[in-house]
Design a protein around this motif. Structure first.
Motif, PDB file in Angstrom:
ATOM      1  N   ASP A 137      40.176  29.599  37.292  1.00 47.30           N
ATOM      2  CA  ASP A 137      39.757  30.009  36.001  1.00 47.30           C
ATOM      3  C   ASP A 137      40.685  30.923  35.439  1.00 47.30           C
ATOM      4  OD1 ASP A 137      37.454  30.288  34.222  1.00 47.30           O
ATOM      5  OD2 ASP A 137      37.705  32.100  34.974  1.00 47.30           O
ATOM      6  N   GLN A 138      41.459  31.858  36.184  1.00 47.44           N
ATOM      7  CA  GLN A 138      42.307  32.764  35.521  1.00 47.44           C
ATOM      8  C   GLN A 138      43.388  32.006  34.569  1.00 47.44           C
ATOM      9  OE1 GLN A 138      43.693  34.846  39.063  1.00 47.44           O
ATOM     10  NE2 GLN A 138      42.340  36.526  38.308  1.00 47.44           N
ATOM     11  N   PHE A 139      43.892  30.803  34.725  1.00 46.53           N
ATOM     12  CA  PHE A 139      44.783  30.169  33.905  1.00 46.53           C
ATOM     13  C   PHE A 139      44.380  29.618  32.891  1.00 46.53           C
ATOM     14  CE2 PHE A 139      46.172  30.118  38.631  1.00 46.53           C
ATOM     15  CZ  PHE A 139      47.472  30.755  38.636  1.00 46.53           C
ATOM     16  N   ILE A 140      43.448  29.310  32.759  1.00 44.91           N
ATOM     17  CA  ILE A 140      42.481  28.474  31.698  1.00 44.91           C
ATOM     18  C   ILE A 140      42.361  29.473  30.456  1.00 44.91           C
ATOM     19  CG2 ILE A 140      40.555  27.231  30.872  1.00 44.91           C
ATOM     20  CD1 ILE A 140      40.251  26.163  33.887  1.00 44.91           C
ATOM     21  N   VAL A 141      42.747  29.089  29.490  1.00 40.58           N
ATOM     22  CA  VAL A 141      42.780  29.732  28.125  1.00 40.58           C
ATOM     23  C   VAL A 141      42.374  29.363  27.139  1.00 40.58           C
ATOM     24  CG1 VAL A 141      44.379  31.786  28.993  1.00 40.58           C
ATOM     25  CG2 VAL A 141      45.320  29.790  27.777  1.00 40.58           C
ATOM     26  N   LYS A 142      42.081  29.909  25.992  1.00 38.64           N
ATOM     27  CA  LYS A 142      41.723  29.146  24.762  1.00 38.64           C
ATOM     28  C   LYS A 142      42.895  29.083  23.837  1.00 38.64           C
ATOM     29  CE  LYS A 142      37.104  31.269  24.267  1.00 38.64           C
ATOM     30  NZ  LYS A 142      36.253  32.205  23.516  1.00 38.64           N
ATOM     31  N   ARG A 143      43.039  27.917  23.397  1.00 39.36           N
ATOM     32  CA  ARG A 143      44.231  27.596  22.223  1.00 39.36           C
ATOM     33  C   ARG A 143      43.693  26.922  21.268  1.00 39.36           C
ATOM     34  NH1 ARG A 143      49.448  27.728  20.818  1.00 39.36           N
ATOM     35  NH2 ARG A 143      50.209  28.693  22.634  1.00 39.36           N
ATOM     36  N   ARG A 144      43.560  27.214  20.073  1.00 34.23           N
ATOM     37  CA  ARG A 144      42.740  26.489  19.038  1.00 34.23           C
ATOM     38  C   ARG A 144      43.840  26.086  17.919  1.00 34.23           C
ATOM     39  NH1 ARG A 144      38.014  31.517  19.064  1.00 34.23           N
ATOM     40  NH2 ARG A 144      36.944  30.513  20.750  1.00 34.23           N
ATOM     41  N   PRO A 145      44.231  24.796  18.052  1.00 34.42           N
ATOM     42  CA  PRO A 145      44.663  24.163  16.769  1.00 34.42           C
ATOM     43  C   PRO A 145      43.755  23.974  15.679  1.00 34.42           C
ATOM     44  CG  PRO A 145      44.433  22.636  18.474  1.00 34.42           C
ATOM     45  CD  PRO A 145      44.065  23.879  19.260  1.00 34.42           C
ATOM     46  N   LEU A 146      43.971  23.954  14.593  1.00 29.53           N
ATOM     47  CA  LEU A 146      42.962  23.959  13.537  1.00 29.53           C
ATOM     48  C   LEU A 146      41.903  22.921  13.555  1.00 29.53           C
ATOM     49  CD1 LEU A 146      44.943  25.064  10.294  1.00 29.53           C
ATOM     50  CD2 LEU A 146      43.538  26.504  11.492  1.00 29.53           C
ATOM     51  N   GLU A 147      42.503  21.887  14.146  1.00 30.47           N
ATOM     52  CA  GLU A 147      41.841  20.566  14.155  1.00 30.47           C
ATOM     53  C   GLU A 147      40.708  20.589  15.385  1.00 30.47           C
ATOM     54  OE1 GLU A 147      44.815  20.710  14.208  1.00 30.47           O
ATOM     55  OE2 GLU A 147      45.648  19.758  12.472  1.00 30.47           O
ATOM     56  N   GLU A 148      40.888  21.591  16.455  1.00 33.55           N
ATOM     57  CA  GLU A 148      40.199  21.594  17.572  1.00 33.55           C
ATOM     58  C   GLU A 148      39.825  22.817  17.880  1.00 33.55           C
ATOM     59  OE1 GLU A 148      39.357  19.037  19.307  1.00 33.55           O
ATOM     60  OE2 GLU A 148      40.562  17.414  18.557  1.00 33.55           O
ATOM     61  N   PRO A 149      38.809  23.432  17.149  1.00 35.45           N
ATOM     62  CA  PRO A 149      38.259  24.892  17.427  1.00 35.45           C
ATOM     63  C   PRO A 149      38.214  25.355  18.853  1.00 35.45           C
ATOM     64  CG  PRO A 149      36.897  23.454  16.142  1.00 35.45           C
ATOM     65  CD  PRO A 149      37.906  22.574  16.421  1.00 35.45           C
ATOM     66  N   ASP A 150      37.767  24.258  19.677  1.00 38.68           N
ATOM     67  CA  ASP A 150      37.419  24.744  20.889  1.00 38.68           C
ATOM     68  C   ASP A 150      38.555  24.421  21.910  1.00 38.68           C
ATOM     69  OD1 ASP A 150      34.569  25.397  20.347  1.00 38.68           O
ATOM     70  OD2 ASP A 150      34.141  23.125  20.396  1.00 38.68           O
ATOM     71  N   GLY A 151      39.546  24.301  21.429  1.00 40.37           N
ATOM     72  CA  GLY A 151      40.934  23.962  22.117  1.00 40.37           C
ATOM     73  C   GLY A 151      41.202  24.915  23.280  1.00 40.37           C
ATOM     74  N   ARG A 152      41.802  24.318  24.337  1.00 43.68           N
ATOM     75  CA  ARG A 152      42.129  25.333  25.685  1.00 43.68           C
ATOM     76  C   ARG A 152      43.431  24.666  26.106  1.00 43.68           C
ATOM     77  NH1 ARG A 152      37.620  27.237  28.570  1.00 43.68           N
ATOM     78  NH2 ARG A 152      35.602  27.245  27.478  1.00 43.68           N
ATOM     79  N   SER A 153      43.867  25.718  26.624  1.00 44.88           N
ATOM     80  CA  SER A 153      45.216  25.297  27.405  1.00 44.88           C
ATOM     81  C   SER A 153      45.294  26.129  28.775  1.00 44.88           C
ATOM     82  CB  SER A 153      46.367  25.981  26.604  1.00 44.88           C
ATOM     83  OG  SER A 153      47.792  25.311  26.911  1.00 44.88           O
ATOM     84  N   ILE A 154      46.427  26.060  29.300  1.00 40.62           N
ATOM     85  CA  ILE A 154      46.633  26.589  30.535  1.00 40.62           C
ATOM     86  C   ILE A 154      47.707  27.433  30.857  1.00 40.62           C
ATOM     87  CG2 ILE A 154      47.220  25.841  33.096  1.00 40.62           C
ATOM     88  CD1 ILE A 154      45.491  23.584  32.809  1.00 40.62           C
ATOM     89  N   ILE A 155      47.828  28.609  31.106  1.00 36.95           N
ATOM     90  CA  ILE A 155      48.840  29.664  31.246  1.00 36.95           C
ATOM     91  C   ILE A 155      49.606  29.143  32.579  1.00 36.95           C
ATOM     92  CG2 ILE A 155      49.514  32.052  31.859  1.00 36.95           C
ATOM     93  CD1 ILE A 155      48.862  31.649  28.987  1.00 36.95           C
TER      94      ILE A 155
END
Length: 667
Positions: free
Chosen positions: A296-314
């Motif tokens: 869970d520590q690697f999962i972060v929010k990254r929000r392109p305008l078209e995907e307000p719930d977007g996620r990414s991974i550190i």
């Protein structure tokens, strides 16, 4: 639920400075920010601190609060709880000598300090979705009250940098419950507050703080920090005081509420995994439960305008941002293996917005700005992540959304895209490479020197390419779309894959078609993907030979070596300055993430479930050293395979989780 790993140390570790400083803790906030330090309570890296805030989530990471110097006044004596290294060589104070016990509660570090007959506990956590750190002190026992002085040492710098005080004057203003700090005009203000401690603003520079790990890495190793405020509190037995470091002027100051939120968050992670893998939970080793929290520590929010719930991974802590390749390799283990399919979907959709020229970004610059596309394999791992997501979720609606993106990616590779990445029409295999650019995961570069250039047709890139084509043919059938072109190209490339076979060594060439050099026969681990991926690119006899060769020459307790001992350029120790480290990075250094594919490949050819699972055990037990509760990026190629690099690496954690789950489910 099987018992979670008990990561706990007494004085035998806590009271020995070298041992205590070699073990590092990490807490995160889900948007790229973190807090981290050592069991000793000291900071040995520039990356350590109590509030490293992601000001442009998940990047823009900035050290705001470096440390809290605590002095406990009890029974007529002053007890300094902090531990500091100074440029003079002094270690003062030496608070580690007071630590009777250190343990993790979930990912939360907890210290127990003895002050004569009193016991004072300290714990640190962050709030999800906020750049807010809580530092709480509780008097567990004592014959009288303890008076605490808490000195807040602050900063304002990019987390890769170091500070020199000079004549720098920060603006420190008194606000309700504490202070506001603005480092300079235009800087993001941050706050230090407590609902139960008195606060006195200060402005005194502490000069010459020393970071030993930076010395060992051949980098600048000292900086200055500002003593910005003194908090005073009186604790009766059973009472607590909480100090809050935050960028949110309205942050919740209630330590009990936020600590309960954190515990509830962790329990939900366990529940999600148990519900997904109820039959496997009883036999899960204790370290696996800890890795569920680490994931869970690697999962972060990254929000392109078209995907307000977007996620990414550190990709890794402390210094990596979110990288396309690392994200796609790690996604199945961090999300699908932990029962978090919705998070996987959010990541896959978010990254679809960044596809350009048929490629996924290699990385997003930490200071923000346009992503960089210098990778041949990130996009190919994207196909594999989507394949595994669909196999798990059977989500036709999301597949329908992503199919045109994937089709465009295949077309771009056939036509040719950046860095001479193109399909060779003669054999259907993928060629990649331009002078001075490293496109595969073996990506070390020193100035103009690409350490492992691998220009040509790399073995794992083509295993992934054929896998992507076969995946697209499967998706086309599922969606009722034309897929014959994918099938024809996949069959052609699969037949040509025999060009990788090196009969003399009984394994695969690492790269074929190297311009001016023919085939590269270096013994490297990349060929393991020709066995671990689903397709059958080699005969059963060849698959077994690949696994056995890797087992004899590359396998270690903690992963696979990136180059076999005895090969030209093999380096068994990763250390020294940046040039030395980059030169060794893929020249024998062990990579933990490769152990997952190896274990799966071993099972595929030997059909021994227990033997395959046993390969994962020594790496799983690494949660007790280096990065506590998580797994390191790399290890020395020579015994004792000492942990190196990042203390927490996404794809190491992910591939151990994924491989264990897949193997444990085998009959």
């Amino acid at each position: 639920m099987s018992e979670q790993a008990e990561i706990q140390f007494g004085r035998e570790i806590c009271g020995d400075l070298d041992s205590a400083e070699s073990r590092e803790w990490l807490v995160t906030n889900g948007i790229g920010g973190y807090a981290s330090g050592t069991v000793a309570g000291s900071q040995t890296r520039r990356y350590h601190g109590l509030l490293v805030a992601a000001l442009q989530p998940p990047v823009g990471r900035t050290q705001l609060v470096a440390a809290i110097d605590e002095i406990a006044h009890y029974a007529g004596k002053d007890h300094s709880l902090a531990t500091h290294h100074w440029a003079s060589g002094a270690v003062d104070p030496q608070g580690f000598l007071l630590v009777e016990d250190f343990h993790l509660e979930g990912t939360q570090p907890v210290w127990a300090y003895t002050l004569a007959d009193a016991l004072l506990e300290k714990r640190v956590w962050m709030r999800q979705g906020e750049n807010t750190t809580y530092i709480q002190y509780t008097l567990v026992r004592g014959s009288s009250a303890v008076n605490l002085d808490l000195k807040a040492l602050v900063n304002y710098r990019d987390f890769h940098s170091l500070t020199r005080a000079g004549d720098w004057r920060m603006k420190i203003a008194t606000v309700e419950h504490g202070i506001e700090v603005q480092a300079f005009d235009g800087a993001t203000p941050f706050y230090l507050k407590s609902s139960s401690a008195a606060c006195e603003p200060r402005h005194e520079w502490y000069l010459g703080c020393y970071f030993g790990e930076e010395t060992s890495r051949g980098l600048e190793d000292r900086e200055d920090r500002l003593f910005a405020a003194l908090f005073r509190a009186k604790l009766q037995v059973g009472a607590s005081v909480t100090l809050v470091a935050t960028t949110d002027a309205n942050a919740l100051l209630d330590g009990e509420t936020t600590a309960a939120e954190r515990a509830n968050h962790d329990m939900k992670l366990f529940t999600a995994w148990q519900e997904k893998h109820e039959a496997l939970a009883a036999e899960a080793p204790s370290w696996l439960w800890q890795l569920i929290l680490a994931a869970d520590q690697f999962i972060v929010k990254r929000r392109p305008l078209e995907e307000p719930d977007g996620r990414s991974i550190i990709a890794g802590y402390h210094w990596f941002g979110d990288w396309g390749r690392d994200t796609m390799i790690a996604l199945p283990g961090l999300t699908l293996a932990t029962g978090r399919g919705e998070v996987a979907k959010q990541i896959l959709l978010a990254f679809s917005r960044y596809v350009d020229g048929g490629m996924l970004p290699n990385n997003f610059p930490d200071a923000g700005g346009k992503p960089e596309y210098n990778t041949v394999d990130a996009g190919l791992w994207y196909f594999e992540s989507i394949r595994q997501y669909f196999a798990s979720a059977q989500d036709l609606a999301t597949l329908q959304r992503l199919f045109p993106v994937l089709a465009g990616m295949i077309d771009a590779h056939v036509k040719g895209t950046r860095y001479n990445i193109h399909v060779d029409p003669a054999d259907g295999l993928l060629f990649a490479g331009s002078p001075g650019v490293q496109l595969t995961w073996m990506d070390a570069k020193i100035g103009d020197w690409v350490v492992t250039p691998r220009t040509g047709k790399p073995v794992e890139v083509n295993a992934l390419w054929i896998n992507a084509l076969e995946t697209m043919a499967q998706f086309a059938r599922l969606l009722g779309k034309p897929g014959e072109g994918y099938e024809i190209l996949a069959a052609k490339a699969a037949k040509s894959f025999q060009e990788f076979w090196n009969a003399e060594r009984g394994c695969c060439y690492d790269v074929i078609g190297v311009p001016g050099a023919g085939n590269d026969g270096s013994l490297r681990p990349n060929q393991i993907f020709a066995v671990s991926l689903l397709g059958s690119l080699l005969t059963l006899e060849q698959q077994k030979s690949v696994v056995d060769v890797c087992a004899r020459h590359l396998l270690t307790s903690h992963g696979l070596r990136s180059l076999a001992p005895g090969e030209p350029g093999y380096t068994g120790h990763y250390g020294g300055g940046p040039r030395d480290r980059d030169a060794a990075y893929h020249q024998g250094t062990v990579w933990g993430w490769l152990l997952g594919p190896f274990a799966l490949a071993h099972f595929r050819v030997h059909k021994d479930r227990e033997a395959a699972l046993r390969f994962l055990e020594p790496l799983g037990r690494q949660i007790y050293s280096s990065g506590l509760g998580t797994l390191s990026e790399i290890f020395d190629g020579d015994v004792p395979f000492t942990p190196r690099g990042c203390i927490a690496q996404a794809w190491t954690v992910a591939e151990v989780l994924r491989a264990w789950q897949e193997l444990a489910a085998k009959p």
